[in-house]
Each structure stands twice: as C-alpha cells, then as structure tokens.
Design a protein around this motif. Sequence first.
Motif, PDB file in Angstrom:
ATOM      1  N   THR A 131     -37.358 -22.399 -27.929  1.00 42.60           N
ATOM      2  CA  THR A 131     -36.561 -21.993 -29.085  1.00 42.60           C
ATOM      3  C   THR A 131     -36.989 -20.596 -29.505  1.00 42.60           C
ATOM      4  O   THR A 131     -38.179 -20.303 -29.604  1.00 42.60           O
ATOM      5  CB  THR A 131     -36.769 -22.950 -30.277  1.00 42.60           C
ATOM      6  OG1 THR A 131     -36.504 -24.291 -29.863  1.00 42.60           O
ATOM      7  CG2 THR A 131     -35.829 -22.582 -31.421  1.00 42.60           C
ATOM      8  N   TYR A 133     -36.689 -17.654 -32.455  1.00 45.45           N
ATOM      9  CA  TYR A 133     -36.398 -17.423 -33.860  1.00 45.45           C
ATOM     10  C   TYR A 133     -36.322 -15.904 -34.070  1.00 45.45           C
ATOM     11  O   TYR A 133     -37.339 -15.228 -34.191  1.00 45.45           O
ATOM     12  CB  TYR A 133     -37.482 -18.032 -34.744  1.00 45.45           C
ATOM     13  CG  TYR A 133     -37.656 -19.525 -34.557  1.00 45.45           C
ATOM     14  CD1 TYR A 133     -36.978 -20.435 -35.367  1.00 45.45           C
ATOM     15  CD2 TYR A 133     -38.499 -20.023 -33.553  1.00 45.45           C
ATOM     16  CE1 TYR A 133     -37.138 -21.808 -35.197  1.00 45.45           C
ATOM     17  CE2 TYR A 133     -38.650 -21.394 -33.383  1.00 45.45           C
ATOM     18  CZ  TYR A 133     -37.974 -22.275 -34.199  1.00 45.45           C
ATOM     19  OH  TYR A 133     -38.126 -23.633 -34.024  1.00 45.45           O
ATOM     20  N   GLU A 167     -41.435 -15.127 -41.873  1.00 37.59           N
ATOM     21  CA  GLU A 167     -41.078 -16.107 -40.855  1.00 37.59           C
ATOM     22  C   GLU A 167     -42.102 -16.138 -39.727  1.00 37.59           C
ATOM     23  O   GLU A 167     -42.371 -17.189 -39.149  1.00 37.59           O
ATOM     24  CB  GLU A 167     -39.680 -15.818 -40.307  1.00 37.59           C
ATOM     25  CG  GLU A 167     -38.560 -16.353 -41.179  1.00 37.59           C
ATOM     26  CD  GLU A 167     -38.667 -17.863 -41.372  1.00 37.59           C
ATOM     27  OE1 GLU A 167     -38.561 -18.611 -40.378  1.00 37.59           O
ATOM     28  OE2 GLU A 167     -38.873 -18.301 -42.517  1.00 37.59           O
ATOM     29  N   LEU A 171     -43.702 -19.751 -39.157  1.00 38.55           N
ATOM     30  CA  LEU A 171     -43.545 -20.396 -37.850  1.00 38.55           C
ATOM     31  C   LEU A 171     -44.882 -20.539 -37.133  1.00 38.55           C
ATOM     32  O   LEU A 171     -45.111 -21.521 -36.419  1.00 38.55           O
ATOM     33  CB  LEU A 171     -42.563 -19.602 -36.996  1.00 38.55           C
ATOM     34  CG  LEU A 171     -41.093 -19.707 -37.443  1.00 38.55           C
ATOM     35  CD1 LEU A 171     -40.247 -18.617 -36.815  1.00 38.55           C
ATOM     36  CD2 LEU A 171     -40.531 -21.092 -37.092  1.00 38.55           C
TER      37      LEU A 171
END
Length: 285
Positions: A131, A133, A167, A171
């Motif tokens: 994934t 981001y 972020e 994360l």
Amino acid sequence: MAKETVLLYNCGGDEFKTLRALLMMLRVRVRMVEPSRYHLPLEQVAAGQVDVDDALLRLKMEPFEELGFAKLDSHRGLRQGVAEVIYGAGKTPEQIARIVDAMRSGGQDTILITRMSVEAAAAIDPAHPFTYYEMGRIGIVGSLPSPDGSGKVVVATGGTSDMPVAEEAALTAEALGNEVVRLYDVGVAGLHRLLSPLEELMSANVIIAIAGMEGALASVIGGLADCPVIAVPTSIGYGACFHGLSSLLSMLNSCASGVSVVNIDNGFGAGYLASMINHMGGKQV
C-alpha cells in the motif's frame, strides 16, 4: 503493589491458547514474545537436533545480506526489536524493489519505506501485498500489525500544510504497532480548535506536535498534557522561517517541561521514538 509481567512465547497450538486464556482470567499482565527465524536454531540445539557449532555458524551468517549496492541489516530486528526501515530518497525504484524482495525472502512480514516516490511505488513486485500513502510518501509492504502499545499516540499539527510530515509520523507509528489518533489543523492561530479535543490530548501516552511558522504548538501542548511531547518543526512558513529553522529554534527553547525535539520535517523519527515510548512496558496482549 505493582503487577509482575509474564513473558509468554507465542508457540501456537491448543496448549498455548489455554495458558493464555488462563492468565487473562487471572488478570496477569502478559508480554507476548513472537517467534522469529532466530528461535529455530536455538530450539534445535535445545532438542539435540543441531550441533552447537552448526547453530552458531548459522547465526553468524545472518548479520547482513550483501546486495551489491546495499548491505541489508538482517540482525536489526533481533537487536532492536524493529526491522530495518528503507529510506527511499536517493534510491532508484529498482534498488528499493530489490531490498523489499530480499527482506520478504528473509521472512519480514511488514516493511516500512519512507520518502518513497510514486515511481518507486510502481516498481514494487505486484506479488507483494503493498500500500502506498502518497500524502506521507510512505510505502508499507504487508499488513499493518494490530496495536500492542500501552496507550495511544496522538499526532497533532498546527495546520493542514503540515500533514505530509504528520502522515509520515502517524503511519510510522501504526506500522510499529501503535494506536494513532490524528488531530490536524489545531494550531495556535485558533486556540479553541486545540481545546476542543482536550480529552484526546489528556488521555494520550505520547503526543507528536508538528508545526511550522513560529512552532508554538509544541509549547502549548506541553503545558497541557502529562505525557512526553515530541516536537517536529516543519519547513512550512514565509521567508524568515528559514525553511523550518525558526520553528526548530522555538521548539528547542520551549519553556514547557517534557518536550523533546527531532529534526526539521522528520516525521519518521518522531513516529519511531513515540513507538519506543509507547512500548516501554512491553507489548500488550
């Protein structure tokens, strides 16, 4: 009287599940110890299946893996409890992809990649669960682990422009097994916005305060909360901000107790440190 912590090796099977359930019924604090590839040769020695010298040789061969352009620190998870993190800036997409392949082949379930470009994300082998981001420029191979820290990590920003750094911090903390609460755009230009989620701040185990401009957010939060505050200056601001130097100096000179400071725009460093603080009592069941 303080409760003692029982170390429980996660060997699986019905006996393990029964013992774990019994300890939970007795309200005994349990710290889980997950198996790793380093346990196998030691278990084989204990069972008489492998000679001590052979097991020692296998462990000696583990310290790093030579990739030509990089030496993968495969012992870091054993030494520090967290596997090597890939810093993506300055590496080619092909280099990042090869490091990921090597780490997955070595048994690493979750791999964190920071400062990762869109081009590098596209080069990851589709066979890997991955994934990307884009806001935080973070790539995560594998799934995020269930939170096992002793409390919550709050990530607060002065403005929306600080969100890329926030972020990265959030994360990183989540990839290391922490429950994260995000409080964005709660800067001192509108102090009532920070006071609204006051319960989240007061119940946090660690707070990451991220701000540019004059960097006052960290001092304000430091004066409200009873937990460690990690201040992250960002490069957001006008000319005399000097690309984050003004907020860095402001945070370093904070009069609030319990405030520590990381480098400009270093969301990863803040998230990693917050995780270490949040796991000081060991991993929670």
